[in-house]
Design a protein around this motif. Structure first.
Motif, PDB file in Angstrom:
ATOM      1  N   ILE A  20     -24.650  66.685 -15.148  1.00  0.00           N
ATOM      2  CA  ILE A  20     -23.230  66.734 -14.796  1.00  0.00           C
ATOM      3  C   ILE A  20     -22.721  68.149 -15.040  1.00  0.00           C
ATOM      4  O   ILE A  20     -23.010  68.750 -16.064  1.00  0.00           O
ATOM      5  CB  ILE A  20     -22.415  65.725 -15.632  1.00  0.00           C
ATOM      6  CG1 ILE A  20     -22.881  64.310 -15.326  1.00  0.00           C
ATOM      7  CG2 ILE A  20     -20.929  65.883 -15.367  1.00  0.00           C
ATOM      8  CD1 ILE A  20     -22.199  63.255 -16.149  1.00  0.00           C
ATOM      9  N   LYS A  21     -21.950  68.653 -14.098  1.00  0.00           N
ATOM     10  CA  LYS A  21     -21.404  70.001 -14.230  1.00  0.00           C
ATOM     11  C   LYS A  21     -20.215  69.987 -15.187  1.00  0.00           C
ATOM     12  O   LYS A  21     -19.740  68.931 -15.594  1.00  0.00           O
ATOM     13  CB  LYS A  21     -20.978  70.522 -12.861  1.00  0.00           C
ATOM     14  CG  LYS A  21     -22.144  70.681 -11.911  1.00  0.00           C
ATOM     15  CD  LYS A  21     -21.696  71.227 -10.598  1.00  0.00           C
ATOM     16  CE  LYS A  21     -22.878  71.364  -9.661  1.00  0.00           C
ATOM     17  NZ  LYS A  21     -22.495  71.854  -8.351  1.00  0.00           N
ATOM     18  N   ASP A  22     -19.744  71.183 -15.537  1.00  0.00           N
ATOM     19  CA  ASP A  22     -18.629  71.302 -16.483  1.00  0.00           C
ATOM     20  C   ASP A  22     -17.373  70.597 -16.001  1.00  0.00           C
ATOM     21  O   ASP A  22     -16.579  70.114 -16.795  1.00  0.00           O
ATOM     22  CB  ASP A  22     -18.309  72.783 -16.740  1.00  0.00           C
ATOM     23  CG  ASP A  22     -19.452  73.473 -17.479  1.00  0.00           C
ATOM     24  OD1 ASP A  22     -20.227  72.762 -18.145  1.00  0.00           O
ATOM     25  OD2 ASP A  22     -19.551  74.701 -17.380  1.00  0.00           O
ATOM     26  N   ARG A  23     -17.175  70.546 -14.698  1.00  0.00           N
ATOM     27  CA  ARG A  23     -15.973  69.910 -14.162  1.00  0.00           C
ATOM     28  C   ARG A  23     -16.144  68.393 -14.009  1.00  0.00           C
ATOM     29  O   ARG A  23     -15.339  67.731 -13.391  1.00  0.00           O
ATOM     30  CB  ARG A  23     -15.643  70.499 -12.794  1.00  0.00           C
ATOM     31  CG  ARG A  23     -15.311  71.970 -12.847  1.00  0.00           C
ATOM     32  CD  ARG A  23     -15.089  72.471 -11.474  1.00  0.00           C
ATOM     33  NE  ARG A  23     -16.253  72.110 -10.665  1.00  0.00           N
ATOM     34  CZ  ARG A  23     -16.525  72.567  -9.462  1.00  0.00           C
ATOM     35  NH1 ARG A  23     -15.704  73.394  -8.888  1.00  0.00           N
ATOM     36  NH2 ARG A  23     -17.595  72.206  -8.804  1.00  0.00           N
ATOM     37  N   LEU A  24     -17.211  67.854 -14.543  1.00  0.00           N
ATOM     38  CA  LEU A  24     -17.538  66.427 -14.447  1.00  0.00           C
ATOM     39  C   LEU A  24     -17.651  65.978 -12.994  1.00  0.00           C
ATOM     40  O   LEU A  24     -17.146  64.935 -12.591  1.00  0.00           O
ATOM     41  CB  LEU A  24     -16.502  65.570 -15.188  1.00  0.00           C
ATOM     42  CG  LEU A  24     -16.433  65.799 -16.690  1.00  0.00           C
ATOM     43  CD1 LEU A  24     -15.339  64.929 -17.291  1.00  0.00           C
ATOM     44  CD2 LEU A  24     -17.750  65.493 -17.361  1.00  0.00           C
ATOM     45  N   SER A  25     -18.335  66.766 -12.192  1.00  0.00           N
ATOM     46  CA  SER A  25     -18.559  66.422 -10.797  1.00  0.00           C
ATOM     47  C   SER A  25     -20.039  66.631 -10.481  1.00  0.00           C
ATOM     48  O   SER A  25     -20.775  67.255 -11.242  1.00  0.00           O
ATOM     49  CB  SER A  25     -17.701  67.305  -9.882  1.00  0.00           C
ATOM     50  OG  SER A  25     -18.088  68.655 -10.021  1.00  0.00           O
ATOM     51  N   TYR A  26     -20.464  66.087  -9.358  1.00  0.00           N
ATOM     52  CA  TYR A  26     -21.834  66.282  -8.916  1.00  0.00           C
ATOM     53  C   TYR A  26     -21.834  66.480  -7.411  1.00  0.00           C
ATOM     54  O   TYR A  26     -20.898  66.112  -6.723  1.00  0.00           O
ATOM     55  CB  TYR A  26     -22.722  65.102  -9.311  1.00  0.00           C
ATOM     56  CG  TYR A  26     -22.390  63.820  -8.607  1.00  0.00           C
ATOM     57  CD1 TYR A  26     -23.100  63.426  -7.481  1.00  0.00           C
ATOM     58  CD2 TYR A  26     -21.372  62.993  -9.052  1.00  0.00           C
ATOM     59  CE1 TYR A  26     -22.794  62.254  -6.818  1.00  0.00           C
ATOM     60  CE2 TYR A  26     -21.060  61.819  -8.406  1.00  0.00           C
ATOM     61  CZ  TYR A  26     -21.784  61.461  -7.290  1.00  0.00           C
ATOM     62  OH  TYR A  26     -21.483  60.302  -6.631  1.00  0.00           O
ATOM     63  N   GLU A  27     -22.892  67.081  -6.908  1.00  0.00           N
ATOM     64  CA  GLU A  27     -22.980  67.391  -5.487  1.00  0.00           C
ATOM     65  C   GLU A  27     -23.741  66.289  -4.763  1.00  0.00           C
ATOM     66  O   GLU A  27     -24.820  65.882  -5.200  1.00  0.00           O
ATOM     67  CB  GLU A  27     -23.701  68.720  -5.288  1.00  0.00           C
ATOM     68  CG  GLU A  27     -23.843  69.124  -3.849  1.00  0.00           C
ATOM     69  CD  GLU A  27     -24.609  70.417  -3.677  1.00  0.00           C
ATOM     70  OE1 GLU A  27     -24.881  70.774  -2.531  1.00  0.00           O
ATOM     71  OE2 GLU A  27     -24.942  71.054  -4.676  1.00  0.00           O
ATOM     72  N   GLU A  28     -23.156  65.811  -3.682  1.00  0.00           N
ATOM     73  CA  GLU A  28     -23.854  64.840  -2.844  1.00  0.00           C
ATOM     74  C   GLU A  28     -24.923  65.574  -2.042  1.00  0.00           C
ATOM     75  O   GLU A  28     -24.669  66.645  -1.492  1.00  0.00           O
ATOM     76  CB  GLU A  28     -22.880  64.150  -1.889  1.00  0.00           C
ATOM     77  CG  GLU A  28     -22.086  63.049  -2.524  1.00  0.00           C
ATOM     78  CD  GLU A  28     -22.918  61.829  -2.880  1.00  0.00           C
ATOM     79  OE1 GLU A  28     -24.069  61.697  -2.428  1.00  0.00           O
ATOM     80  OE2 GLU A  28     -22.414  60.999  -3.630  1.00  0.00           O
TER      81      GLU A  28
END
Length: 98
Positions: A20-28
């Motif tokens: 998980i990235k720092d912004r709490l998002s992930y890439e589809e």
């Protein structure tokens, strides 16, 4: 009323393993191209591809412009076996997958 909780350190998962990235998002990430269609406008034609994304069902696949997808994800187009127009191509793709 709040109760005291005793944490178990053996069940804590390190953040590095999750991805998980720092912004709490992930890439589809696109997995497969399911269908292709060309929309004819007055002065030009726009090619679109139906893209199946990771962690989504086939019903949630989205239509994206072919040009943008070729720029961002060229590996999807290397095999050259993109099904062309119609639900028959989608059904044949589904039969190959299963």
């Amino acid at each position: 009323m709040l109760k005291k909780c005793m944490g178990d350190p053996s069940i804590i998962i390190p953040i590095e393993d999750i991805g998980i990235k720092d912004r709490l998002s992930y890439e589809e990430i696109p997995v497969q191209i399911l269908d292709r269609q060309v929309c004819k406008l007055r002065t030009k034609e726009v090619a679109s591809v139906k893209v199946l994304w990771r962690n989504q069902f086939i019903e949630e696949a989205t239509w994206e412009t072919e040009e943008d997808m070729k720029k961002r994800y060229p590996y999807l187009f290397e095999t050259g076996d993109i099904p062309y127009q119609g639900t028959n191509s989608l059904l044949s793709t589904l039969s190959v997958i299963s």
